[in-house]
Design an enzyme around this catalytic site. Structure first.
Site, mmCIF file in Angstrom:
data_model
loop_
_atom_site.group_PDB
_atom_site.id
_atom_site.type_symbol
_atom_site.label_atom_id
_atom_site.label_comp_id
_atom_site.label_asym_id
_atom_site.label_seq_id
_atom_site.Cartn_x
_atom_site.Cartn_y
_atom_site.Cartn_z
ATOM 1 N N HIS A 109 -3.601 1.428 5.402
ATOM 2 C CA HIS A 109 -3.388 1.099 6.963
ATOM 3 C C HIS A 109 -3.937 -0.323 7.434
ATOM 4 O O HIS A 109 -4.513 -0.208 8.666
ATOM 5 C CB HIS A 109 -4.087 2.371 7.815
ATOM 6 N N HIS A 160 1.407 6.118 14.054
ATOM 7 C CA HIS A 160 0.779 7.167 13.630
ATOM 8 C C HIS A 160 0.433 8.372 14.316
ATOM 9 O O HIS A 160 -0.616 8.957 14.489
ATOM 10 C CB HIS A 160 -0.398 6.700 12.800
ATOM 11 N N GLU A 171 5.547 9.153 9.651
ATOM 12 C CA GLU A 171 5.512 7.805 9.615
ATOM 13 C C GLU A 171 6.586 7.116 8.992
ATOM 14 O O GLU A 171 6.728 7.177 7.710
ATOM 15 C CB GLU A 171 4.182 7.634 9.052
HETATM 16 C C1 BGC Z 1 -2.116 9.081 5.196
HETATM 17 C C2 BGC Z 1 -3.229 9.993 4.718
HETATM 18 C C3 BGC Z 1 -4.514 9.677 5.563
HETATM 19 C C4 BGC Z 1 -4.239 9.648 6.835
HETATM 20 C C5 BGC Z 1 -5.427 8.984 7.638
HETATM 21 C C6 BGC Z 1 -1.884 9.058 6.574
HETATM 22 O O1 BGC Z 1 -1.138 8.203 6.864
HETATM 23 O O2 BGC Z 1 -1.067 9.362 4.453
HETATM 24 O O3 BGC Z 1 -3.502 10.082 3.293
HETATM 25 O O4 BGC Z 1 -5.699 10.412 5.076
HETATM 26 O O5 BGC Z 1 -3.092 8.886 7.140
HETATM 27 O O6 BGC Z 1 -5.627 9.341 8.753
#
Ligand code: BGC
Length: 348
Positions: A101, A174, A313
């Site tokens: 991310h 998210h 997402e």
């Molecule tokens: C991911 C998860 C991760 C989370 C974090 C998601 O987008 O796929 O693996 O733990 O984000 O909050």
């Protein structure tokens, strides 16, 4: 309206978007976070359908990406490394040995310049310039994200970006959805469908192995609506690795779609709330909130246990910078990145 200050004194605002049917989204320019989103149940009762906190400080302290804009690269890049234009780039390894991310301070933790527009449908225009080599990514990237709460009861998100050097871009939102309203219970009874032809199995670090696997009756088959809890505890190595669903589905929309196509639907039979997701993206990460773990005390004092919210997402596939067969995430100077995702609310 002013919402608070970051530890370094930077002022942060909160904006309220409403539409003609009384839906309301509160969005902050810290991380572009949708702090709350009120939609009606089948009796017209307006309640909040996203997880999050009440206060800015709580988001700053510890946020598992509640409601934010994720970038420069949403999802994982193996070992935080890729080669581009003959050079190797090393990003932060902030998720085991992988990059997740956008790194240590991704777009979810920066303050965006915000310009609200209430002339037509209520929207909020967020801009951010990510400097060359920020979090290890090449190129000055000018990013713009527009949130619109339309009179068709959609939260519409459009993303734009340009760069002055080759780079990778994969922006997403998210939000953790819980359609019960006020997060009354977990999301295991929510019925989900994903308009997909397959999904991407992952290794132990949640990096795609490169296989594109068909769905045919497996726990990953959401081609017809199915309660999320139905197969989540099925004896399956992929569910075991991710402690539930945390995978990317390959959407059936044309890959170069200019118009958003149907990606997923989500229904809470009890409240009647129904959400449809449309996108121009080729993939969707469905994350069933497996790591919430009771660690976060959210709005209204609700403690979010595992599977208390779920993320849908829309994005390009994880680890694309290292996978030539996946649809590319390279952005070239002189070209424009653009992407649209719509979360539309109704009842049934
Ligand atoms: C991911 C998860 C991760 C989370 C974090 C998601 O987008 O796929 O693996 O733990 O984000 O909050």
């Amino acid at each position: 309206m002013p919402w608070g200050k970051l530890p370094d004194g930077t002022a942060v605002d909160l904006y309220v978007l409403t539409n003609k049917n009384g839906l309301e989204a509160k969005i902050t320019n810290y991380g572009g976070i949708v702090v709350s989103l009120n939609t009606p149940d089948r009796n017209g009762k307006m309640e909040d359908v996203v997880l999050g906190y009440e206060k800015l400080d709580e988001y700053v302290k510890d946020n598992p990406y509640f409601g934010c804009i994720v970038g420069r690269y949403g999802n994982r890049i193996a070992k935080g490394r890729f080669e581009l234009d003959g050079k190797t780039y090393q990003l932060a390894k902030n998720n085991g040995e992988n990059h997740l991310h956008g790194g240590l301070k991704g777009f979810d933790k920066v303050v965006w310049e915000a310009v609200p527009d209430t002339a037509g449908e209520a929207s909020l225009n967020l801009s951010y310039v990510s400097p060359d080599m920020e979090e290890g990514y090449p190129g000055n990237l000018e990013v713009r994200v527009v949130y619109t709460l339309t009179d068709k009861d959609e939260l519409k998100i459009t993303y734009f970006a340009t760069t002055d050097k080759q780079t990778h871009v994969n922006l997403t939102h998210h939000g953790y959805f819980n359609l019960t309203g006020g997060a009354k219970r977990d999301i295991l009874a929510h019925e989900l469908s994903i308009n997909s032809s397959g999904f991407l199995p992952v290794d132990k670090g949640l990096i795609p192995t490169g296989e594109l696997r068909g769905l045919g009756g497996s726990p990953f088959d959401f081609r017809k609506p199915k309660p999320i809890g139905n197969d989540i505890n099925f004896n399956d190595i992929q569910l075991e690795i991710a402690e539930g669903y945390d995978h990317n589905w390959i959407l059936s929309n044309p890959q170069s779609a200019k118009e958003p196509g149907l990606a997923a639907t989500l229904h809470d039979p009890e409240s009647g709330r129904y959400m449809e997701v449309f996108t121009t993206e080729p993939g969707i990460q469905f994350y069933s909130g497996n790591f919430l773990d009771g660690k976060y005390k959210g709005k209204g004092g609700v403690v979010y246990q595992d599977r208390w919210g779920l993320c849908l997402e829309t994005q390009h596939f994880p680890d694309t910078p290292n996978r030539l067969i996946f649809p590319s995430t390279v952005l070239l100077p002189g070209t424009h990145y653009s992407s649209t995702t719509i979360y539309q609310f109704s009842v049934k």
